[in-house]
Design a protein around this motif. Structure first.
Motif, PDB file in Angstrom:
ATOM      1  N   ASN A 471       0.818  -1.210   0.000  1.00 43.39           N
ATOM      2  CA  ASN A 471       0.000   0.000   0.000  1.00 43.39           C
ATOM      3  C   ASN A 471       0.853   1.261   0.000  1.00 43.39           C
ATOM      4  N   ALA A 472       2.178   1.100   0.046  1.00 45.45           N
ATOM      5  CA  ALA A 472       3.069   2.256   0.107  1.00 45.45           C
ATOM      6  C   ALA A 472       2.987   3.060  -1.190  1.00 45.45           C
ATOM      7  N   THR A 473       2.883   4.361  -1.025  1.00 42.12           N
ATOM      8  CA  THR A 473       2.871   5.265  -2.180  1.00 42.12           C
ATOM      9  C   THR A 473       4.268   5.810  -2.387  1.00 42.12           C
ATOM     10  N   LEU A 474       4.833   5.535  -3.540  1.00 38.92           N
ATOM     11  CA  LEU A 474       6.195   5.983  -3.823  1.00 38.92           C
ATOM     12  C   LEU A 474       6.185   7.395  -4.374  1.00 38.92           C
ATOM     13  N   PRO A 475       7.314   8.113  -4.229  1.00 38.61           N
ATOM     14  CA  PRO A 475       7.389   9.470  -4.788  1.00 38.61           C
ATOM     15  C   PRO A 475       7.299   9.445  -6.306  1.00 38.61           C
ATOM     16  N   LYS A 476       7.002  10.600  -6.861  1.00 39.42           N
ATOM     17  CA  LYS A 476       7.036  10.776  -8.303  1.00 39.42           C
ATOM     18  C   LYS A 476       8.438  11.247  -8.676  1.00 39.42           C
ATOM     19  N   PHE A 477       9.188  10.371  -9.310  1.00 42.89           N
ATOM     20  CA  PHE A 477      10.580  10.674  -9.625  1.00 42.89           C
ATOM     21  C   PHE A 477      10.687  11.465 -10.921  1.00 42.89           C
ATOM     22  N   LYS A 478      11.741  12.288 -10.963  1.00 43.53           N
ATOM     23  CA  LYS A 478      12.141  12.936 -12.206  1.00 43.53           C
ATOM     24  C   LYS A 478      13.468  12.365 -12.708  1.00 43.53           C
ATOM     25  N   PHE A 479      14.349  12.047 -11.793  1.00 46.65           N
ATOM     26  CA  PHE A 479      15.685  11.544 -12.126  1.00 46.65           C
ATOM     27  C   PHE A 479      15.885  10.253 -11.338  1.00 46.65           C
ATOM     28  N   LEU A 480      16.045   9.130 -12.032  1.00 48.98           N
ATOM     29  CA  LEU A 480      16.137   7.837 -11.357  1.00 48.98           C
ATOM     30  C   LEU A 480      17.297   7.038 -11.948  1.00 48.98           C
ATOM     31  N   GLY A 481      18.352   6.858 -11.161  1.00 45.58           N
ATOM     32  CA  GLY A 481      19.525   6.105 -11.599  1.00 45.58           C
ATOM     33  C   GLY A 481      19.642   4.801 -10.826  1.00 45.58           C
ATOM     34  N   LEU A 482      19.374   3.686 -11.495  1.00 43.25           N
ATOM     35  CA  LEU A 482      19.407   2.363 -10.863  1.00 43.25           C
ATOM     36  C   LEU A 482      20.376   1.451 -11.606  1.00 43.25           C
TER      37      LEU A 482
END
Length: 983
Positions: A471-482
């Motif tokens: 049920n966790a709501t994740l942030p809205k990312f703009k920059f995501l380095g994985l």
């Protein structure tokens, strides 16, 4: 006392009210002029950017109550005459053009005019402004004016305030800055930042004795900054930032200097900081970032108690970071990054309790993250990136509760990411990339970070648990380095990300096709997508053109993609899809990408001809790499217009015909690879006119004829690597070329190992993006074909093997003292090995095999203490083989096929009657001094070790990623400059 104060206030109100009642009404002609001025514009809420903008003219009325223009919003009248003397329409949502017939210029009594932050549709500043001869203050900043500033503005001799800031399409050239300052001699504030001036700074500026503020940021200024300007008696604010061609030095400052703000960042100011900097007791802001300052930071800098902003970043300051920084207790902004400090204790940081911005990136920090940061509760940005910090990420970082940006990337940190880090609920930007972190990161840990938009976990040994059925709501990312996060599939949480601008999943273990839902994420926002170095095989369902309408950068290289070439949208600037299994022709749709800067389709199975439209990209295109495919047909004409091409690699295809002569127009070309094709042509001597050409690979084609004579107009001035092997060249070796290839004569080894590369760069939304393209080449070295994935910038090579060259090896070849590789094998060369070859002391590989060389091996070759590979087999050489030094390491195969050679390592012993090995005194090929022999022995002492280290080219892939410059990030974190600090 309280009663008296109230009585005084009452008297003031009555007086003002009485005065107001007596003020004359607005003059009809001026009221009419204002109304007509209002009607010439549209009201558009997007015409102004200030969040408090509103249309002030909306309440202006021509009849009834409120029709007196002196009561209108933004209008000021003279209390005695009723004439309009001030018009303040800043941020009034005005849209439309303005010209000299505007009724605005009928307001001849105007003293103050402010039209800033409106949209005047890029019209020119009307020459009618010259009619407002009483103007003392004119503000047209950020109002979308363009064209040349009219000379009529220079007749406004009463001006004390002039602000044209933020109109980058404005020009001040004819008349120029010199004429402006000679005419407007009463100026107190001059703000021309972003106006295109493109000139030197006139010395006449130092005559403006009333000047208090001078802002000339990013104006194209050049030449030397007049030092006398620093001595203006009332100057408080000075900014010439971001004029990279502006040079200058800091003066000896005087005790009575009123300077409060000094911004020189992004210029070419140089020298050392004078100790007299400590005399600037009023200084609050000091920025010399990205200049050329050297030496120690002088201790008197710590005697400026009011200093609140200090930026010394990106210079060459050395020594320890001085502890006197502890005295600067009013600092809120401190940037010491990108210097050569030898960092001692940072205990002084504990006294900087007001700091909100701290950048200590790349300053040689060692040890653990400094505990002195623990009480910096006001910090909003902290970066310690690119140092040598070790140990674990401390849990006490959670004390820095105001942090919005934290960058610990590029260190040697280890262990896991502490859960306390995810208690920093204000974080917007978190980077721990490029460390030795281990452990598991569970996505639900990010659910507390509601404001997080940028997350960089790349380049560690972390494992990301991306399964999100919670049920966790994740942030809205703009920059995501994985990158390198042990992912085996596309993280399903990406399906709900609709604001991504940058996504990198490279260097993971993602197998199989790219799922169809990936095409639906962040369609309107995605700018960069990097999926390199996975095990991707294709697409669940591939659209004809990839769906991200604003995509700039796409990397799909080093996967297992099959099928036809995927086509990015027309906005694409960088496209890498090399190292896959793509087939078919290059589709015509690629012609829509007219702004391409880098195109790399190499190492696939593409076939057919190159679309002619690729030649049309050359204005923006920097890299064109189509090597290692099955492309055929003639090479199309390219460089038919002004161009930026630095790399053309068409090697290992099936191209036919001749080299297009239009390549002579590629004046920025550095790397040209055409090897392993079916090109039928003579030697392209005309390429010698290219001033930047360093690498020329023409091997394994059908080139024929002689090389020809050297000509001053075609001299290959920077050529360092040339490969003509396995062609059909005839005639003598080009002795005049050898004599004049100056770039190959440099034998000094640069400090640090660097590689040949180009770095296409573009900017968007406050970031600078750099995509490294490393030059590569395949050559025969030490008897084997080798792929140099990265070419050291000191590497120099000549390969003329496998042709029909005849005659003697010219002695001029001995002048090329920077050579590391020389291969003349497989020709018909005759005569002796020239003793001048002994001058090639950097040489690591020498192949003279399969020729008709005769005589003895000259003893001067023993000077080659870096030599690892030597082959003179199958010639007609005679005499004893040289002994000792590097020659003790060569095996039989190096000398086979020379019946006249004897001695170790051959089993054929030399007879006593045979000539003794040549010595310094007996050799007829030259002699050397005692000084020369000392150099030889010293070189041999260290040559083996260094030779080996240079001889084997590093082949590990270079980690590629976008680089965010903190100058751009700085602008982001300090807000829009036009609304706040404008230096």
């Amino acid at each position: 006392m309280r009663f008296l104060a109230l009585l005084s206030s009452f008297h003031l109100i009555v007086t003002n009210s009485s005065s107001s009642m007596q003020q004359p009404l607005c003059h009809d002609n001026e009221s009419s002029a204002l109304l007509q001025f209002k009607q010439s514009f549209l009201i558009d809420e997007y015409a102004s950017e200030d969040s408090y903008a509103y249309p002030k003219v909306a309440t202006w009325k021509s009849h009834g109550e409120g029709s007196d223009c002196c009561s209108w919003d933004g209008v000021e009248c003279d209390r005695e005459t009723g004439h309009v003397i001030g018009l303040y329409l800043a941020s009034s949502c005005l849209y439309g053009s303005i010209n000299s017939s505007s009724t605005l210029f009928n307001l001849v009594h105007l003293r103050r005019l402010d039209l800033s932050d409106n949209h005047f549709n890029y019209s020119e500043i009307p020459f009618g402004v010259g009619q407002l001869s009483r103007l003392r203050s004119l503000n047209l900043s950020y109002s979308r004016f363009s064209g040349q500033i009219p000379s009529e503005l220079l007749v406004l001799s009463e001006l004390v305030f002039l602000d044209l800031w933020g109109n980058p399409m404005l020009q001040l050239q004819k008349p120029g800055l010199r004429e402006l300052v000679q005419n407007l001699t009463h100026l107190k504030t001059l703000h021309l930042s972003y106006v295109n001036i493109s000139s030197t700074i006139p010395h006449a500026l130092a005559n403006l004795s009333s000047l208090t503020s001078l802002f000339l940021r990013e104006c194209g200024l050049h030449g030397e900054f007049p030092m006398t300007i620093f001595r203006l008696p009332r100057l408080q604010n000075l900014s010439v930032r971001y004029n990279p061609d502006l040079i200058g030095y800091l003066p000896e400052f005087q005790e009575n200097s009123p300077l409060k703000m000094l911004y020189l960042g992004g210029t070419s100011f140089s020298g050392e900081l004078p100790a007299s900097i400590g005399r600037l007791g009023s200084l609050t802001e000091f920025d010399i970032s990205s200049c050329n300052f050297t030496g120690l930071v002088p201790s008197p800098l710590g005697h400026i108690p009011q200093l609140s902003r200090l930026d010394l970043s990106n210079n060459s300051f050395s020594g320890q970071i001085p502890s006197f920084m502890a005295n600067l207790t009013q600092l809120t902004y401190l940037d010491l990054s990108l210097n050569d400090f030898s960092v001692g204790t940072l205990a002084w940081l504990g006294k900087q309790t007001k700091l909100t911005y701290l950048d200590l990136r790349q300053i040689n920090l060692i040890g653990k993250i400094p505990f002195s940061l623990v009480n910096m509760s006001q910090l909003t940005l902290l970066t310690l990136a690119k140092n040598q910090l070790s140990g674990q990420i401390p849990s006490w970082l959670m004390n820095l509760t105001q942090l919005t940006a934290l960058d610990l990337g590029g260190n040697n940190l280890e262990g896991g990411i502490p859960s306390s880090l995810f208690e920093l609920v204000n974080l917007q930007d978190l980077s721990v990339q490029g460390n030795n972190l281990t452990g598991i990161v569970e996505l639900h840990m990010l659910s507390k970070l509601k404001n997080l938009t940028e997350l960089q976990l790349s380049g560690n040994r972390l494992s990301l648990l991306s399964y999100t059925r919670t049920n966790a709501t994740l942030p809205k990312f703009k920059f995501l380095g994985l990158e390198s996060c042990n992912l085996t599939e596309f993280p399903d949480f990406l399906q709900n990300q609709d604001e991504l601008e940058v996504l990198s999943l490279s260097d993971n273990k993602i197998h199989g096709p790219i799922p169809q839902w990936m095409w639906n994420i962040s369609k309107e926002t995605l700018r960069a997508l990097v999926l390199s170095r996975n095990f991707l095989t294709g697409f669940d369902q591939r659209p004809v053109v990839l769906p991200w309408s604003r995509l700039y950068h796409l990397q799909l290289d080093s996967n297992m993609l099959q099928g036809s070439l995927p086509i990015p949208p027309p906005s694409t600037l960088v496209y890498k899809v090399s190292g896959n299994k793509l087939t078919g022709e290059i589709p015509p749709l690629i012609c829509n990408m007219t702004s391409l800067m880098l195109l790399d389709l190499s190492s696939n199975n593409l076939s057919g001809r190159i679309p002619q439209c690729l030649a049309n990209f050359s204005k923006s295109l920097s890299v064109l790499d189509l090597g290692s495919n099955s492309l055929d047909g003639p090479i199309p004409q390219t460089c038919t217009m002004s161009n930026n091409l630095r790399v053309i690699d068409l090697g290992e295809n099936q191209f036919q015909g001749q080299i297009p002569r239009s390549l002579a127009s590629c004046t920025k070309l550095e790397n040209l690879v055409l090897g392993n094709n079916q090109i039928n042509d003579i030697f392209p001597f005309w390429l010698g006119a290219l001033p930047q050409l360093q690498v020329l690979i023409l091997a394994s084609n059908r080139f024929h004829g002689t090389i020809g004579r050297w000509h001053t107009n075609f001299r290959f001035p920077k050529l360092r690597i040339i490969d003509l092997s396995d062609n059909e060249f005839i005639g003598d070796l080009p002795s005049e070329y050898f004599q004049n290839w100056d770039a190959m004569k440099l034998k000094d080894i640069a400090n640090g190992l660097r590689y040949m590369q180009t770095r296409p760069t573009f900017e968007f939304q406050g970031y600078t993006w750099i995509s490294d393209y490393m030059y590569s080449v395949t050559m025969t070295n030490k008897g084997m074909r080798r792929f140099y994935e990265n070419i050291p910038d000191i590497f120099m090579a000549i390969d003329f093997s496998g042709n029909n060259f005849k005659g003697q090896i010219p002695t001029s070849i001995g002048s090329l003292m920077g050579l590391h590789l020389l291969n003349l094998g497989g020709n018909n060369l005759t005569g002796q090995i020239p003793s001048s070859m002994g001058n090639l002391i950097q040489l690591e590989s020498l192949d003279l095999s399969q020729n008709k060389l005769s005589g003895e091996i000259p003893w001067q070759l023993t000077r080659m203490t870096f030599l690892e590979f030597f082959n003179v087999s199958h010639n007609r050489l005679t005499g004893r083989i040289l002994q000792g030094k590097q020659f003790a390491t060569f095996e039989n195969a190096s000398f086979d096929g020379n019946p006249g050679l004897c001695g170790s390592p051959l089993s054929r012993e030399c007879e006593s009657s045979e000539a003794s090995p040549p010595t310094r005194s007996s050799s007829k090929q030259g002699s050397t001094s005692e000084f020369d022999w000392k150099i030889i022995l010293m070189g041999y002492g260290s040559g083996l070790l260094i030779g080996v280290s240079i001889g084997y080219c590093l082949t590990s892939w270079k980690h590629e990623w976008f680089v965010k410059t903190f100058e751009k990030r700085q602008r982001k974190w300090t807000g829009k400059e036009r609304k706040g600090h404008r230096g």
